[in-house]
Design an enzyme around this catalytic site. Structure first.
Site, PDB file in Angstrom:
ATOM      1  N   GLU A 290      68.209  -6.984 -13.824  1.00  0.00           N
ATOM      2  CA  GLU A 290      69.394  -6.230 -13.394  1.00  0.00           C
ATOM      3  C   GLU A 290      70.235  -7.026 -12.405  1.00  0.00           C
ATOM      4  OE1 GLU A 290      68.504  -2.244 -12.031  1.00  0.00           O
ATOM      5  OE2 GLU A 290      68.484  -1.498 -14.085  1.00  0.00           O
ATOM      6  N   HIS A 311      46.186 -14.321 -26.528  1.00  0.00           N
ATOM      7  CA  HIS A 311      45.773 -13.972 -27.887  1.00  0.00           C
ATOM      8  C   HIS A 311      46.881 -13.248 -28.648  1.00  0.00           C
ATOM      9  CE1 HIS A 311      41.479 -15.038 -27.201  1.00  0.00           C
ATOM     10  NE2 HIS A 311      41.905 -14.936 -25.952  1.00  0.00           N
ATOM     11  N   LYS A 425      74.772   4.601 -19.776  1.00  0.00           N
ATOM     12  CA  LYS A 425      74.671   5.962 -19.223  1.00  0.00           C
ATOM     13  C   LYS A 425      75.882   6.797 -19.596  1.00  0.00           C
ATOM     14  CE  LYS A 425      71.906   4.976 -15.089  1.00  0.00           C
ATOM     15  NZ  LYS A 425      71.966   4.800 -13.647  1.00  0.00           N
TER      16      LYS A 425
END
Ligand code: PA5
Length: 440
Positions: A290, A311, A425
């Site tokens: 951010e 892995h 948003k």
């Protein structure tokens, strides 16, 4: 004793793009900027001196309020997202038992913590409601803006459950609000209802706020010594106040990342060998993503727990595109260790390790992996702390906050805003309003 050791030798040796000294004049300007009164007033820089200037009375108040929750609740529900969530969860996971919430009630001295409002999965919320049904619980709603959708919906749901269970009056004493003193709906609600309220300083942004009431209150409820956490941050503030890159590990880390970025290393894989660091890595990821990812710039922050991810991601790291570097956060001495014992049959052929500890093997995996990756041209930065305790965690929070701010300035972006997050948003708000208008 050094509180943090930073080794960048395996990063800079790969780079043709500059030496640390080449960045000293840029760092001089940033150092001056960070410490200038005007910059501090104009930007969200309150976290810089917060460990030295925080409100001691509020701190004591937080400790008293935490005791009240410890006495009356088996569970504290922490509602928040982003900077109002990840740091707290990081510290909880690092500083309490791996299986804290699964331990028997008698062996847990402090309430269990559960988190909600950090996504909107209805299955998750329903399962949590089921879990809480027969338990005494309290709520800490954390939202600086007081307007974020996910925590706001979660608060509405769980406040109702609390009120049904304890009545409006009883519920009131079980709700603690952490928010901005002026902004948003939450402060108004808190004042109207008379909830216990802690304030997030206006000059400290979400992802830089873990050392304020945002993190301190829930951490205190879980029995973490928050005074030691702050002490770690105070020491970091003092140690990391030098202008010279060579004597300031936060500046050195910030510069090294930027040197690598200039050399087209645009993915940073932040690694730990401790699974309870998972949320610390998440906190770091949010902090850097951010703060830096804007104006089409920024290192992509990604995370891995080794050896688990050796892995899965291991193949990609070893032989994938050459645009990645690793930063490994190491702990010199683990809090617990286990010896590997000899067996008579040696069916598993592990007797060659008899007498060694699990941590010894984990360290060899670290060394071997570092060699394998470095031989393939993958630069690495190693950050080492002596052990895991509240002091170290406070130190680390401060270290990375400072590094991140400096790194963002070096990159030429404003590390304290997040305009891109606001875009999504707004779109969501528009969609929700359209849908609900149609449905009426
Ligand atoms: O760093 C930030 O500012 C964000 O990640 C916020 O912390 C996050 O969006 C939550 O915001 P709020 O605390 O206002 O609910």
């Amino acid at each position: 004793m050094s509180h943090l050791v930073l080794d960048v030798s395996n990063a800079l040796s790969f780079s043709e793009y500059g030496e640390l000294d080449d960045f000293q004049s840029a760092i001089d300007c940033i150092h001056k900027r960070l410490n200038s009164r005007t910059e501090q007033q104009e930007n969200l820089l309150g976290w810089l001196n917060h460990p030295l200037t925080y409100d001691v009375d509020e701190f004591k108040h937080i400790q008293r309020a935490a005791i009240t929750v410890q006495q009356g609740s088996e569970i504290l529900l922490v509602i928040g997202i982003g900077g109002s969530y990840t740091g707290t969860r990081a510290a909880i996971e690092m500083l309490t038992h791996h299986f804290n919430n699964h331990l028997l009630r008698e062996s847990r001295r402090f309430p269990q913590l559960f988190f909600v409002g950090n996504q909107l999965s209805s299955t998750y919320i329903s399962d949590l409601i089921e879990l809480l049904r027969d338990k005494d619980f309290s709520i800490n709603i954390v939202s600086k803006s007081g307007r974020t959708l996910e925590p706001a919906i979660a608060f509405r749901i769980f406040r109702k459950i609390l009120e049904e269970k304890y009545g409006k009056h009883g519920a009131r004493s079980r709700i603690v609000v952490t928010t901005d003193r002026q902004e948003g709906r939450l402060i108004e609600m808190a004042m109207n209802e008379g909830y216990e309220t802690f304030f997030i300083p206006p000059d400290i942004g979400g992802r830089f706020s873990v050392l304020t009431a945002v993190g301190l209150f829930p951490l205190a409820v879980s029995g973490i010594r928050i005074e030691e956490l702050m002490e770690g941050a105070v020491v970091a503030r003092t140690e990391l106040s030098q202008r010279d890159i060579k004597h300031n590990n936060a500046y050195k880390y910030a510069v090294t990342r930027n040197v690598l970025y200039q050399g087209n290393k645009n993915i940073e894989l932040f690694v730990s060998y401790e699974p309870n660091f998972h949320y610390f890595l998440e906190w770091w990821k949010q902090l850097f993503a951010e703060s830096e990812g804007k104006s089409q710039k920024g290192i992509f922050p990604s995370t891995a727990i080794y050896s688990t991810d050796l892995h899965s991601l291991g193949q990609y790291v070893q032989e994938g595109p050459p645009n990645l570097f690793e930063t490994i956060l190491r702990v010199r001495k683990t809090n617990k260790d286990i010896r590997i014992e000899r067996t008579n049959s040696n069916q598993d052929e592990l007797n060659y390790l008899a007498g060694q500890t699990v941590d010894f093997v984990n360290n060899k995996i670290f060394e071997g992996t570092l060699q394998a990756h470095a031989e393939n041209g993958i630069p690495n930065i190693v950050i080492e702390v002596p052990e895991v305790n509240a002091f170290t965690v406070g130190y680390l929070f401060y270290f990375f906050q400072l590094s991140c701010a400096v790194s963002g300035y070096l990159l030429g972006v404003n590390p304290f805003n997040q305009p891109g997050v606001e875009v999504y948003k707004e779109k969501v708000q528009t969609l929700l309003k359209q849908t609900t208008i149609k449905a009426r």
